[in-house]
Design a protein around this motif. Structure first.
Motif, PDB file in Angstrom:
ATOM      1  N   VAL A  42       0.822   8.548   7.676  1.00  0.00           N
ATOM      2  CA  VAL A  42       0.081   9.588   8.414  1.00  0.00           C
ATOM      3  C   VAL A  42      -1.303   9.061   8.805  1.00  0.00           C
ATOM      4  N   LEU A  43      -1.985   8.436   7.845  1.00  0.00           N
ATOM      5  CA  LEU A  43      -3.337   7.930   8.119  1.00  0.00           C
ATOM      6  C   LEU A  43      -3.319   6.725   9.062  1.00  0.00           C
ATOM      7  N   SER A  88       5.155   5.446  -4.606  1.00  0.00           N
ATOM      8  CA  SER A  88       6.049   6.593  -4.455  1.00  0.00           C
ATOM      9  C   SER A  88       6.193   6.985  -2.980  1.00  0.00           C
ATOM     10  N   GLU A 126       5.591   9.854  -1.625  1.00  0.00           N
ATOM     11  CA  GLU A 126       4.446  10.672  -1.188  1.00  0.00           C
ATOM     12  C   GLU A 126       3.277   9.783  -0.738  1.00  0.00           C
ATOM     13  N   LEU A 127       3.054   8.725  -1.496  1.00  0.00           N
ATOM     14  CA  LEU A 127       1.971   7.793  -1.185  1.00  0.00           C
ATOM     15  C   LEU A 127       2.248   7.060   0.135  1.00  0.00           C
ATOM     16  N   LYS A 128       3.475   6.587   0.286  1.00  0.00           N
ATOM     17  CA  LYS A 128       3.853   5.893   1.527  1.00  0.00           C
ATOM     18  C   LYS A 128       3.735   6.819   2.734  1.00  0.00           C
ATOM     19  N   ALA A 159       1.679   9.361   3.018  1.00  0.00           N
ATOM     20  CA  ALA A 159       0.246   9.561   3.282  1.00  0.00           C
ATOM     21  C   ALA A 159      -0.322   8.354   4.043  1.00  0.00           C
ATOM     22  N   VAL A 160       0.084   7.148   3.635  1.00  0.00           N
ATOM     23  CA  VAL A 160      -0.382   5.932   4.305  1.00  0.00           C
ATOM     24  C   VAL A 160       0.074   5.950   5.770  1.00  0.00           C
TER      25      VAL A 160
END
Lengths: 57, 30
Positions: free
Chosen positions: B10-11, B1, B3-5, B7-8
């Motif tokens: 950002v990290l 999704s 949101e997951l991409k 987050a990846v």
């Protein structure tokens, strides 16, 4: 990338960040900027783990 | 999704900026 690959990548990144955070917590850091940076890292790390758990479920 | 991409991403950026921080961190006593 697929969701599975994204989750795998997320886990790798979280492991790396948690190692650094853990290392930082074991040291006597007085520099306020560094303390703030560690705090941001910790916050992002927890956010990442929350997301990882949510997607796994 | 999405949101997951996000987050990846950002990290990924955080880890990329972490190199100098880690070197500096190692100079602190335990």
């Amino acid at each position: 990338t697929t969701t599975k690959e994204d989750l795998q990548r997320l886990l790798q990144l979280l492991l790396r960040i948690s190692t650094v955070v853990e290392e930082a917590e074991g040291r006597r850091i007085e520099n306020r900027a560094m303390v703030r940076q560690i705090s941001i890292m910790r916050e992002q790390m927890f956010r990442g783990y929350y997301l990882l758990d949510a997607f796994r479920c | 999704s999405k949101e997951l991409k996000q987050a990846v991403l950002v990290l990924e950026n955080m880890v990329a900026d972490m190199e100098d921080f880690v070197i500096f961190l190692m100079s602190y006593p335990r």
